[in-house]
Design a protein around this motif. Sequence first.
Motif, short mmCIF file in Angstrom:
data_model
loop_
_atom_site.label_atom_id
_atom_site.label_comp_id
_atom_site.label_asym_id
_atom_site.label_seq_id
_atom_site.Cartn_x
_atom_site.Cartn_y
_atom_site.Cartn_z
N LEU A 78 9.09 27.44 -36.66
CA LEU A 78 10.15 28.08 -35.85
C LEU A 78 11.15 28.78 -36.77
CD1 LEU A 78 11.00 25.58 -32.97
CD2 LEU A 78 9.47 27.55 -32.94
N PRO A 79 11.61 29.97 -36.37
CA PRO A 79 12.44 30.77 -37.29
C PRO A 79 13.89 30.31 -37.38
CG PRO A 79 12.16 31.93 -35.20
CD PRO A 79 11.33 30.67 -35.10
N GLY A 80 14.37 30.26 -38.61
CA GLY A 80 15.81 30.12 -38.86
C GLY A 80 16.46 28.81 -38.49
N ALA A 103 10.13 28.79 -41.75
CA ALA A 103 10.15 30.25 -41.50
C ALA A 103 11.59 30.75 -41.40
CB ALA A 103 9.40 30.54 -40.21
N LYS A 104 11.85 31.85 -42.09
CA LYS A 104 13.23 32.37 -42.12
C LYS A 104 13.48 33.35 -40.97
CE LYS A 104 14.33 31.88 -47.03
NZ LYS A 104 13.46 30.72 -47.17
N SER A 105 12.43 34.05 -40.56
CA SER A 105 12.60 35.09 -39.53
C SER A 105 11.47 34.99 -38.52
CB SER A 105 12.54 36.47 -40.20
OG SER A 105 11.22 36.68 -40.69
N ILE A 106 11.64 35.69 -37.42
CA ILE A 106 10.59 35.71 -36.39
C ILE A 106 9.31 36.35 -36.96
CG2 ILE A 106 11.49 37.85 -35.36
CD1 ILE A 106 9.84 34.97 -33.40
N ASN A 107 9.47 37.32 -37.86
CA ASN A 107 8.28 37.92 -38.47
C ASN A 107 7.50 36.90 -39.29
OD1 ASN A 107 8.88 40.34 -37.33
ND2 ASN A 107 9.75 41.26 -39.18
N ASP A 108 8.23 36.06 -40.05
CA ASP A 108 7.57 34.98 -40.80
C ASP A 108 6.80 34.08 -39.84
OD1 ASP A 108 8.80 35.85 -43.08
OD2 ASP A 108 10.23 34.19 -43.22
N SER A 109 7.47 33.72 -38.74
CA SER A 109 6.85 32.80 -37.77
C SER A 109 5.55 33.38 -37.23
CB SER A 109 7.79 32.54 -36.59
OG SER A 109 9.01 32.03 -37.03
N ILE A 110 5.60 34.63 -36.83
CA ILE A 110 4.43 35.26 -36.21
C ILE A 110 3.29 35.40 -37.24
CG2 ILE A 110 3.57 37.34 -35.02
CD1 ILE A 110 5.49 35.52 -33.36
N GLU A 111 3.65 35.76 -38.46
CA GLU A 111 2.64 35.87 -39.52
C GLU A 111 1.95 34.52 -39.74
OE1 GLU A 111 1.51 38.42 -41.32
OE2 GLU A 111 0.27 37.13 -42.60
N LEU A 112 2.75 33.45 -39.82
CA LEU A 112 2.17 32.12 -40.04
C LEU A 112 1.31 31.69 -38.84
CD1 LEU A 112 5.26 30.29 -41.63
CD2 LEU A 112 3.15 30.95 -42.81
N ALA A 124 14.71 28.88 -30.20
CA ALA A 124 13.81 29.42 -31.24
C ALA A 124 12.36 29.39 -30.75
CB ALA A 124 13.96 28.61 -32.54
N LEU A 125 12.02 28.33 -30.03
CA LEU A 125 10.67 28.24 -29.45
C LEU A 125 10.45 29.36 -28.44
CD1 LEU A 125 7.97 26.69 -28.87
CD2 LEU A 125 9.24 25.45 -27.11
N GLU A 126 11.44 29.57 -27.57
CA GLU A 126 11.30 30.61 -26.55
C GLU A 126 11.12 31.99 -27.18
OE1 GLU A 126 10.61 30.13 -23.38
OE2 GLU A 126 10.66 28.04 -23.99
N LYS A 127 11.86 32.23 -28.27
CA LYS A 127 11.75 33.51 -28.96
C LYS A 127 10.33 33.71 -29.49
CE LYS A 127 14.39 36.12 -32.38
NZ LYS A 127 15.48 36.03 -33.35
N VAL A 128 9.79 32.66 -30.11
CA VAL A 128 8.42 32.75 -30.65
C VAL A 128 7.42 32.99 -29.52
CG1 VAL A 128 6.58 31.35 -31.69
CG2 VAL A 128 8.85 31.43 -32.75
N LYS A 129 7.58 32.27 -28.42
CA LYS A 129 6.64 32.43 -27.30
C LYS A 129 6.70 33.86 -26.75
CE LYS A 129 6.28 28.65 -24.47
NZ LYS A 129 6.78 27.40 -23.80
N ARG A 130 7.93 34.39 -26.67
CA ARG A 130 8.10 35.74 -26.14
C ARG A 130 7.40 36.78 -27.03
NH1 ARG A 130 13.50 36.47 -26.51
NH2 ARG A 130 13.31 38.02 -28.15
N VAL A 131 7.61 36.65 -28.34
CA VAL A 131 7.02 37.65 -29.25
C VAL A 131 5.50 37.48 -29.31
CG1 VAL A 131 7.03 38.52 -31.62
CG2 VAL A 131 9.17 37.86 -30.54
N LEU A 132 5.00 36.26 -29.24
CA LEU A 132 3.54 36.06 -29.18
C LEU A 132 2.98 36.77 -27.96
CD1 LEU A 132 3.10 32.27 -30.10
CD2 LEU A 132 2.41 34.23 -31.49
N ASN A 133 3.67 36.59 -26.84
CA ASN A 133 3.24 37.19 -25.59
C ASN A 133 3.25 38.71 -25.67
OD1 ASN A 133 2.36 36.92 -22.97
ND2 ASN A 133 4.44 37.06 -22.13
N GLU A 134 4.34 39.25 -26.22
CA GLU A 134 4.46 40.71 -26.36
C GLU A 134 3.35 41.30 -27.23
OE1 GLU A 134 9.36 40.75 -26.03
OE2 GLU A 134 8.39 41.14 -27.97
N VAL A 166 2.15 27.26 -28.11
CA VAL A 166 3.20 26.76 -29.01
C VAL A 166 4.15 25.85 -28.24
CG1 VAL A 166 4.95 27.40 -30.70
CG2 VAL A 166 3.07 28.94 -30.27
N GLU A 167 4.42 24.69 -28.82
CA GLU A 167 5.39 23.76 -28.25
C GLU A 167 6.36 23.34 -29.34
OE1 GLU A 167 3.27 20.47 -26.51
OE2 GLU A 167 1.96 21.78 -25.33
#
Length: 244
Positions: A25-27, A32-41, A74-84, A91-92
């Motif tokens: 989860l980012p930040g 992971a420091k950023s949402i981009n790091d999270s998505i890459e991982l 932070a979880l919601e943000k990751v889920k949203r970007v995965l979805n987009e 992810v939980e």
Amino acid sequence: MFSIFKKKVLGDFSFLQTDLHNHILPGVDDGAKSINDSIELLQQMQQLGYKKIICTPHILGNIYPNNPTTILPALEKVKRVLNENNIAMQVEAAAEYMADENFVEAVEKKKPFLCFGEKKFILIEMSYLAPSPYLEQCVFQLILDGYQPVLAHPERYNYYHKQMNKYEQWKEKGCWLQLNALSLTGYYGKHVKQTAEKLLTAQLIDLLGTDLHHAQHMAALHYLCTTPYYKMLSQYPHFKNATI
Ligand SMILES: [Fe+2]
């Protein structure tokens, strides 16, 4: 650090399906420091065969003072970007609790914990410097309260390396043990690696986690898939990740 060039990849981690210890989860902590790091991982975890990721940010005093109000957005943000980005990864979120004064107080007050799975697994770590004087009473109370305590990376506690009976005692008290996959690569040193092997040989390990924080860990995970230890893990019959 770990070159995978010219080495044959022996397989992936699809036999586990779920990773239940990571800092993706980012930040929110030292992961992971950023949402981009999270998505890459997460994309790389998908390539490694994982279907579900349970994110476990540190909850550690004033250093990482996380709680549901920092973790769940932070979880919601990751889920949203995965979805987009049409990335099909489940992810939980739960947490990795340090067994300190704050934790024992929360256990005593029966505060709700971020846990995962039907068994209400709760991931707990200790300091690397000294065993927690609180863990035993926490494990006892948490089991009474319907949780299943899981001790994170038991192989990384150097003070237990010459006391293998300690691991058996935690199991007897009802605590599950979660090994870090990277321990077998030597990432945390020779003694941690040796203890990881001993714990697997003694069949004391219940769950395998990545404890993934960053790209260097990811490179080491890929490297692991090219070593004989991958076979040791993929043939170990006691991992219960897939049941979560
Ligand atoms: Fe961790």
